[in-house]
Design an enzyme around this catalytic site. Structure first.
Site, PDB file in Angstrom:
ATOM      1  N   TYR A  27       0.776  -1.253  -0.056  1.00 19.81           N
ATOM      2  CA  TYR A  27      -0.143  -0.131  -0.111  1.00 19.81           C
ATOM      3  C   TYR A  27       0.768   1.033   0.126  1.00 19.81           C
ATOM      4  CZ  TYR A  27      -3.761  -3.124   1.112  1.00 19.81           C
ATOM      5  OH  TYR A  27      -4.582  -4.278   1.174  1.00 19.81           O
ATOM      6  N   HIS A  59      -8.794   1.953  -5.708  1.00 22.68           N
ATOM      7  CA  HIS A  59      -7.908   1.037  -4.574  1.00 22.68           C
ATOM      8  C   HIS A  59      -6.466   1.345  -4.792  1.00 22.68           C
ATOM      9  CE1 HIS A  59     -11.268  -1.441  -3.690  1.00 22.68           C
ATOM     10  NE2 HIS A  59     -11.656  -1.460  -5.188  1.00 22.68           N
TER      11      HIS A  59
HETATM   12  C1  DQA Z   1      -7.688  -1.896  -0.953  1.00 23.39           C
HETATM   13  C2  DQA Z   1      -7.538  -3.304  -1.563  1.00 23.39           C
HETATM   14  C3  DQA Z   1      -8.396  -4.502  -0.638  1.00 23.39           C
HETATM   15  O1  DQA Z   1      -8.441  -5.616  -1.167  1.00 23.39           O
HETATM   16  C4  DQA Z   1      -7.923  -4.353   0.529  1.00 23.39           C
HETATM   17  O2  DQA Z   1      -8.734  -5.099   1.601  1.00 23.39           O
HETATM   18  C5  DQA Z   1      -7.595  -3.184   1.336  1.00 23.39           C
HETATM   19  C6  DQA Z   1      -7.092  -1.958   0.729  1.00 23.39           C
HETATM   20  C7  DQA Z   1      -6.614  -1.161  -1.663  1.00 23.39           C
HETATM   21  O3  DQA Z   1      -6.802   0.125  -1.663  1.00 23.39           O
HETATM   22  O4  DQA Z   1      -5.695  -1.675  -2.476  1.00 23.39           O
HETATM   23  O5  DQA Z   1      -7.823  -2.929   2.568  1.00 23.39           O
HETATM   24  O6  DQA Z   1      -9.016  -1.507  -0.890  1.00 23.39           O
END
Ligand code: DQA
Length: 158
Positions: free
Chosen positions: A33, A110
């Site tokens: 992330y 995302h």
């Molecule tokens: C997310 C992707 C999701 O699968 C995950 O559960 C997250 C973050 C992203 O921003 O990449 O918590 O939404």
């Protein structure tokens, strides 16, 4: 007349809603992330919206109920929504129902690219109600979403 950077009083804010665990950005799995914190994303998003004369309601919750409440509020109080529903993306029919009732443009964002990850992340309930989906561009994806909503706010018919 106000300058471009002044949020325009006539247009409702863009709601940017963030789901569970996104409050831990910067510390949580940085290899997936990134190291940008949610507060930093919020600052960048507000600054970008400001260049279009728009304002932002930037919120995060670990509670599904709270996110649903905010989506319901956004039906009347926003000009559009950017939603990173995090893990609820893949599980929540209730969030999908709230997204379907929105009646405003909805951009699903995302940070990571869920399609390049585990099988259980490859289905999104939110996508069924989304105007569009942006994923895999890290924090920059939020800014792409703001750009699109700003464009729509200017010329709703594209
Ligand atoms: C997310 C992707 C999701 O699968 C995950 O559960 C997250 C973050 C992203 O921003 O990449 O918590 O939404």
């Amino acid at each position: 007349m106000s300058g471009l950077a002044e949020p325009s009083s006539g247009t409702k804010p863009i709601y940017v809603l963030n789901g569970p665990n996104l409050n831990l950005l910067g510390e949580r799995e940085p290899e997936v992330y990134g190291r940008t914190t949610l507060a930093q994303i919020g600052e960048r998003v507000s600054a970008r919206a400001g260049t279009f004369g728009l304002s932002v309601e930037f919120r995060q919750s670990n509670s599904e109920a709270e996110l649903i409440g905010w989506l319901q509020e956004a039906r009347h109080e926003s000009c559009g929504v950017v939603l990173n529903a995090a893990g609820l993306t893949h599980t929540s029919v209730a969030l999908l129902d709230a997204a379907r009732a929105l009646g405003r443009p909805l951009i699903e964002v995302h940070l990571s690219n869920p399609y390049a990850r585990e099988e259980y992340r490859r289905h999104s309930f939110v996508s069924e109600a989304a105007t569009g989906v942006i994923c895999g561009f890290g924090a920059q994806g939020y800014l792409f979403a703001i750009d699109h909503l700003a464009q729509l706010a200017k010329s709703p018919n594209g």
